[in-house]
Structures are given as C-alpha cells and as structure tokens.
Design a protein around this motif. Structure first.
Motif, PDB file in Angstrom:
ATOM      1  N   LEU A 284     -12.609  11.146  -8.163  1.00 41.04           N
ATOM      2  CA  LEU A 284     -12.380  10.726  -6.747  1.00 41.04           C
ATOM      3  C   LEU A 284     -13.087   9.648  -6.332  1.00 41.04           C
ATOM      4  N   CYS A 285     -14.434   9.454  -6.617  1.00 36.15           N
ATOM      5  CA  CYS A 285     -15.335   8.408  -6.381  1.00 36.15           C
ATOM      6  C   CYS A 285     -15.018   7.090  -6.868  1.00 36.15           C
ATOM      7  N   SER A 286     -14.474   7.183  -8.120  1.00 37.68           N
ATOM      8  CA  SER A 286     -14.269   5.792  -8.795  1.00 37.68           C
ATOM      9  C   SER A 286     -12.822   5.460  -8.553  1.00 37.68           C
ATOM     10  N   ALA A 287     -12.055   6.015  -7.706  1.00 39.46           N
ATOM     11  CA  ALA A 287     -10.635   6.000  -7.398  1.00 39.46           C
ATOM     12  C   ALA A 287     -10.717   4.440  -6.683  1.00 39.46           C
ATOM     13  N   PRO A 288      -9.654   3.519  -6.621  1.00 38.40           N
ATOM     14  CA  PRO A 288      -9.560   2.368  -6.005  1.00 38.40           C
ATOM     15  C   PRO A 288      -8.878   2.486  -4.753  1.00 38.40           C
ATOM     16  N   VAL A 289      -9.393   3.367  -3.853  1.00 32.43           N
ATOM     17  CA  VAL A 289      -8.691   3.919  -2.466  1.00 32.43           C
ATOM     18  C   VAL A 289      -9.280   3.895  -1.433  1.00 32.43           C
ATOM     19  N   ILE A 290      -8.662   4.116  -0.318  1.00 31.41           N
ATOM     20  CA  ILE A 290      -9.482   4.358   1.219  1.00 31.41           C
ATOM     21  C   ILE A 290      -8.974   5.637   1.650  1.00 31.41           C
TER      22      ILE A 290
ATOM     23  N   ARG B 138      -3.344   0.503  -3.284  1.00 34.85           N
ATOM     24  CA  ARG B 138      -2.498  -0.559  -3.757  1.00 34.85           C
ATOM     25  C   ARG B 138      -1.480  -0.657  -4.696  1.00 34.85           C
ATOM     26  N   GLY B 139      -0.471  -0.752  -4.702  1.00 31.23           N
ATOM     27  CA  GLY B 139       0.648  -0.663  -5.812  1.00 31.23           C
ATOM     28  C   GLY B 139      -0.137  -0.881  -7.040  1.00 31.23           C
ATOM     29  N   GLU B 140      -0.870  -2.022  -7.213  1.00 30.04           N
ATOM     30  CA  GLU B 140      -1.273  -2.498  -8.497  1.00 30.04           C
ATOM     31  C   GLU B 140      -2.479  -1.463  -8.966  1.00 30.04           C
ATOM     32  N   ASP B 141      -2.673  -0.623  -8.115  1.00 27.92           N
ATOM     33  CA  ASP B 141      -4.057   0.243  -8.687  1.00 27.92           C
ATOM     34  C   ASP B 141      -3.322   1.509  -9.159  1.00 27.92           C
ATOM     35  N   ASN B 142      -2.243   2.021  -8.436  1.00 31.62           N
ATOM     36  CA  ASN B 142      -1.744   3.267  -8.958  1.00 31.62           C
ATOM     37  C   ASN B 142      -1.788   3.716 -10.412  1.00 31.62           C
ATOM     38  N   ASP B 143      -1.787   2.994 -11.624  1.00 29.07           N
ATOM     39  CA  ASP B 143      -1.662   3.341 -12.913  1.00 29.07           C
ATOM     40  C   ASP B 143      -3.214   3.845 -13.161  1.00 29.07           C
ATOM     41  N   HIS B 144      -4.008   3.018 -12.588  1.00 28.51           N
ATOM     42  CA  HIS B 144      -5.556   3.623 -12.827  1.00 28.51           C
ATOM     43  C   HIS B 144      -5.855   4.924 -12.372  1.00 28.51           C
ATOM     44  N   LEU B 145      -5.312   5.153 -11.254  1.00 25.71           N
ATOM     45  CA  LEU B 145      -5.775   6.353 -10.750  1.00 25.71           C
ATOM     46  C   LEU B 145      -4.971   7.545 -11.482  1.00 25.71           C
TER      47      LEU B 145
ATOM     48  N   LEU C 222      -3.696  -5.845   7.623  1.00 28.54           N
ATOM     49  CA  LEU C 222      -4.876  -6.414   7.343  1.00 28.54           C
ATOM     50  C   LEU C 222      -4.748  -7.203   6.229  1.00 28.54           C
ATOM     51  N   GLU C 223      -4.000  -6.700   5.266  1.00 33.32           N
ATOM     52  CA  GLU C 223      -3.790  -7.711   4.031  1.00 33.32           C
ATOM     53  C   GLU C 223      -2.269  -7.990   4.049  1.00 33.32           C
ATOM     54  N   ASP C 224      -1.425  -7.939   5.162  1.00 34.04           N
ATOM     55  CA  ASP C 224      -0.027  -8.490   5.068  1.00 34.04           C
ATOM     56  C   ASP C 224       0.628  -7.676   4.116  1.00 34.04           C
ATOM     57  N   ARG C 225       0.450  -6.434   3.971  1.00 35.33           N
ATOM     58  CA  ARG C 225       1.284  -5.652   2.899  1.00 35.33           C
ATOM     59  C   ARG C 225       1.997  -4.538   3.925  1.00 35.33           C
ATOM     60  N   LYS C 226       3.132  -4.077   3.154  1.00 37.40           N
ATOM     61  CA  LYS C 226       4.121  -3.217   3.752  1.00 37.40           C
ATOM     62  C   LYS C 226       3.287  -1.770   3.303  1.00 37.40           C
ATOM     63  N   LEU C 227       3.872  -0.487   3.924  1.00 35.03           N
ATOM     64  CA  LEU C 227       3.316   0.648   3.789  1.00 35.03           C
ATOM     65  C   LEU C 227       4.399   1.435   3.279  1.00 35.03           C
TER      66      LEU C 227
ATOM     67  N   TYR D  19       0.949  -1.225  -0.097  1.00 36.17           N
ATOM     68  CA  TYR D  19       0.031   0.043  -0.022  1.00 36.17           C
ATOM     69  C   TYR D  19       0.864   1.131   0.174  1.00 36.17           C
ATOM     70  N   THR D  20       0.466   2.202  -0.664  1.00 36.09           N
ATOM     71  CA  THR D  20       1.136   3.622  -0.469  1.00 36.09           C
ATOM     72  C   THR D  20       0.033   4.532   0.164  1.00 36.09           C
ATOM     73  N   LEU D  21       0.477   5.476   1.135  1.00 37.04           N
ATOM     74  CA  LEU D  21      -0.420   6.641   1.608  1.00 37.04           C
ATOM     75  C   LEU D  21       0.099   7.579   0.985  1.00 37.04           C
ATOM     76  N   TYR D  22      -0.718   8.340   0.322  1.00 38.55           N
ATOM     77  CA  TYR D  22      -0.414   9.667  -0.340  1.00 38.55           C
ATOM     78  C   TYR D  22      -0.984  10.635   0.733  1.00 38.55           C
ATOM     79  N   MET D  23      -0.177  11.807   0.996  1.00 37.99           N
ATOM     80  CA  MET D  23      -0.562  12.688   2.080  1.00 37.99           C
ATOM     81  C   MET D  23      -0.126  13.921   1.861  1.00 37.99           C
ATOM     82  N   ASP D  24      -1.397  14.862   2.106  1.00 35.92           N
ATOM     83  CA  ASP D  24      -0.999  16.165   2.144  1.00 35.92           C
ATOM     84  C   ASP D  24      -1.466  17.173   3.301  1.00 35.92           C
TER      85      ASP D  24
END
Length: 265
Positions: free
Chosen positions: A97-103, A39-46, A147-152, A5-10
């Motif tokens: 914003l609303c179609s993005a695969p994010v939390i 998730r890393g695999e969703d970056n390009d979509h957004l 929860l998904e055994d991922r790094k951050l 996972y990557t947390l993008y912060m502002d």
C-alpha cells in the motif's frame, strides 16, 4: 498528451441511509466511496506488487481488508499463525500500500449525521447518499487529473444490482455536472459541466478479484475508519508515506481536493 489517471473505487459501509445501523458498528457507522488515483504508466508496477504478495502467501481469495483484519474466510489461517508470521504478513501488505505510486482519494459520509441533517426526508431518495459520495470523489479526482492535463477514467467494483446505477452517476456528471446547491458548494470551486465533459473519459466495472480494486478496498476502508479511529494503523502508515490526497498535495489545494468527510459534526 500524457497517459490518463484512473480512479479505482470501492465502497465500504451501507450505502442506504434508511437502513438500520448495524449494532456491531455502533459509533462508526459510515458509507465511503473511493480508493486511489494512479497514472496509466504506473498500473503495472502496482499490479505486480499485489501479485507478488499474493504469491508469497499462496492466497486464493481477494485481499478484502475486513476479511484480513477479522481473519475470516481465506484469512482464517492468520488466527492460528505465530505472531511473527502475522507481523510479516501485515508488514508486507503495508509495504504494498505504502510503496504504491498512487494518491488516495474518496468521500466518507457519517450515516447518522446524514439522516440527522434531514437529507433523507428532504429528498426522499435512498440512493442520494451513494450518488453524493460518488460525485464528490470523482470530482476531486478529476481536479487532480486536470492539474496534470490528464483525462480521468474510473473503475469500480462490479455488483449486478448497482452497475448501471453507478455508471449513470458518471454519465450524469459528464452531461449535466454536479447537482449540489451552488450557495453551499461554491467555496469548493466545483467543476463546470464543460470541465467534466473535457476531463472524464470512460467508466468500467471489474470483479472483486481485480488486483487494483483490492488495493482500493484497503484505501477507502482506512480513510473511512480514520474518521472514527484516529489511531488506525493503516491510515497512519498511508499518512506518513504521503499516499493520501490530504498529505500528498500542496496545502492550497486541500480544501477542494482532499479526502471529503461529509455530515460529521
């Protein structure tokens, strides 16, 4: 192992509790730090969705939400546009914003509430408000990643005045864990230093023009404004599409993993 996972912060609002409140923000004087997890695999979509929106509207300025709403700088043309054009523009950004695969995740602090609780006097540290918001947001994001055994990994918007400070917050979490009072924070089941070290990967700072940081800007602004304006339409849209941690996660996780509103009555 799954991709991280990557947390993008502002940031939004004033990070220093000792700064005089802006009169134009009376009644909604916040500091927020956060954005969204992806998730890393969703970056390009957004990234592609942001690029398509910018290309459609021939935008050459970063999609900074306060400029967009106030119709200033690169968005002054919106003030002169037909209402149908303005509606189309905002509906398009809403869909990005609303179609993005994010939390969406973050921490929002009421600055007057922070000062009223005596934190500035007790700790005499003008950076503690910023560090508190960062630590809380990153810890909650790390719990979701676990929860998904991922790094951050963490990416934040660069600013020469704070790049090393924020990087130091991250490094401190990996090396020492949280510094909050254990009696007060115990109910949130904080991560241990070992869990931080196991989960946290790298931190990077990127320019304002980075497409995913532009999305993070809208997310943290919406979460922050929601604390003072319950009818703010961007937050309602994200809520309805379950793009915020408070609505995307099972109820049993919310006390420890939801968006944190801090120092509010």
């Amino acid at each position: 192992m799954p991709r991280p996972y990557t947390l993008y912060m502002d940031e939004t609002g004033n990070r220093h509790p000792d700064k005089k409140a802006d009169e134009s923000r009376r009644g909604r004087d916040w500091f927020g730090f956060g954005g969204f997890l992806i998730r890393g695999e969703d970056n390009d979509h957004l990234r592609d969705a942001v690029a398509a929106f910018a290309d459609k509207w021939k935008l050459r300025h970063p999609l900074h939400i306060t400029d967009m709403i106030s119709e200033k700088k690169g968005f002054s043309w919106l003030e002169r546009a037909k209402q149908s054009t303005r509606d189309e523009f905002w509906q398009g950004w809403r869909e990005v914003l609303c179609s993005a695969p994010v939390i969406g995740i973050g921490c929002v602090i009421d600055r007057p509430g922070y000062v009223a609780r005596g934190y500035l006097e007790d700790y005499n540290d003008k950076w503690l408000l910023c560090r508190s918001a960062f630590d809380i947001a990153v810890e909650r994001a790390a719990k979701i990643a676990r929860l998904e055994d991922r790094k951050l990994h963490v990416v934040f918007e660069q600013d020469p005045a704070v790049n090393e400070i924020v990087t130091g917050y991250f490094r401190n979490l990996k090396e020492n864990g949280l510094a909050f009072d254990e009696n007060n924070s115990g109910k949130y089941q904080p991560l241990s230093q070992a869990q931080f070290a196991e989960t946290l990967g790298r931190i990077q700072h990127k320019p304002k023009s980075h497409p995913l940081l532009q999305v993070a800007d809208s997310f943290i602004y919406a979460m922050s404004r929601h604390a003072y304006d319950r009818k703010f339409w961007i937050h309602r849209s994200l809520r309805d599409r379950k793009k915020l941690a408070d609505f995307a996660l099972p109820d049993e996780h919310l006390p420890q993993l939801g968006v944190k509103y801090y120092c509010f009555d």
